[in-house]
Each structure stands twice: as structure tokens, then as C-alpha cells.
Design a protein around this motif. Sequence first.
Motif, mmCIF file in Angstrom:
data_model
loop_
_atom_site.group_PDB
_atom_site.id
_atom_site.type_symbol
_atom_site.label_atom_id
_atom_site.label_comp_id
_atom_site.label_asym_id
_atom_site.label_seq_id
_atom_site.Cartn_x
_atom_site.Cartn_y
_atom_site.Cartn_z
ATOM 1 N N ASP A 94 0.824 -1.047 0.036
ATOM 2 C CA ASP A 94 -0.081 -0.015 -0.046
ATOM 3 C C ASP A 94 0.912 1.256 0.071
ATOM 4 O O ASP A 94 1.396 1.812 1.140
ATOM 5 N N LYS A 96 0.217 4.004 -0.558
ATOM 6 C CA LYS A 96 -0.437 5.557 -0.195
ATOM 7 C C LYS A 96 -0.437 5.641 1.344
ATOM 8 O O LYS A 96 -0.670 6.822 1.844
ATOM 9 N N SER A 99 1.671 8.933 1.903
ATOM 10 C CA SER A 99 0.856 10.143 1.493
ATOM 11 C C SER A 99 -0.079 10.540 2.597
ATOM 12 O O SER A 99 -0.364 11.517 3.129
ATOM 13 N N ARG A 100 -0.804 9.266 3.337
ATOM 14 C CA ARG A 100 -1.459 9.227 4.374
ATOM 15 C C ARG A 100 -0.963 9.775 5.598
ATOM 16 O O ARG A 100 -1.627 10.380 6.545
#
Length: 129
Positions: A94, A96, A99-100
Motif C-alpha cells: 500500500d 499510499k 501520503s496518508r
Amino acid sequence: MVIANYVLFHIRVHWVLCVVDLSSSTVYYMDSINKEVHSPLKLLIKTAFKIYDSSKGVRSSRIINWKPVECPKQPTNVECGFYVMKYMNDLIRDEKILSRGNFNGKKTYTKAEIDEVRAKWIKSVINEV
């Protein structure tokens, strides 16, 4: 998508993970115990950026953007290496997460999740012998 380098650091008796994005001068910091980035690690990364820039003929001084990532914390003081390996597995699955800035709110890993990492590590070591 972040094009980055995974960098493992062993600080005294503890493993941490940094993901270095050279294009944005961002360092994502993951530590299963602490949230504060150690000063020697900051100096090491700054020096690495200088060497990299120098090799590319760049003379400007970068401002490094440190981003601590909210990551699962270890329940005792002996799992840090396995946690770092699990972070890497999760980041591959994952992208992301960076960015999270968190691992989907996960506070810790289960014993079964860490045992799976241990089993993969053992299998890898046995295959190398």
C-alpha cells in the motif's frame, strides 16, 4: 507515487526505517517506539543528500522535510527489527501509507502478523546457508 529509497538504521540497540524521496527532499520516518528523529540520523541523511547532490553537480543546500509516519508500535522492546520488516511489506502493498502519514490507523501488529515476518526471515536465512 513516491520514488524512494528504503533506508534501515540501527541506532544503538534499535532499528528504524526511513523512506527517502530524493525528488522532494522528503524523509518519511518510521519508528516502532519513538516519534522523535534522532539527531545523528538527521546528520547522516543530510550528509547523504549533500554527497548525492555533489555527485550530480548540484551546489545548492537542500532543506530536508522530515515526516514522521504514525506507525504500529511494538508492545515490548525486542521486536523492532521485525516491525521494520513488516513496515516494508506493508509499504510495498500500500504505497499510499506515506501520503496518508499512517498505517490505516493501526496501533500495533498482532502476534500472528509478527510471527509471519519471523517465519519469512527464518526461511530466507535458511535458503542462504
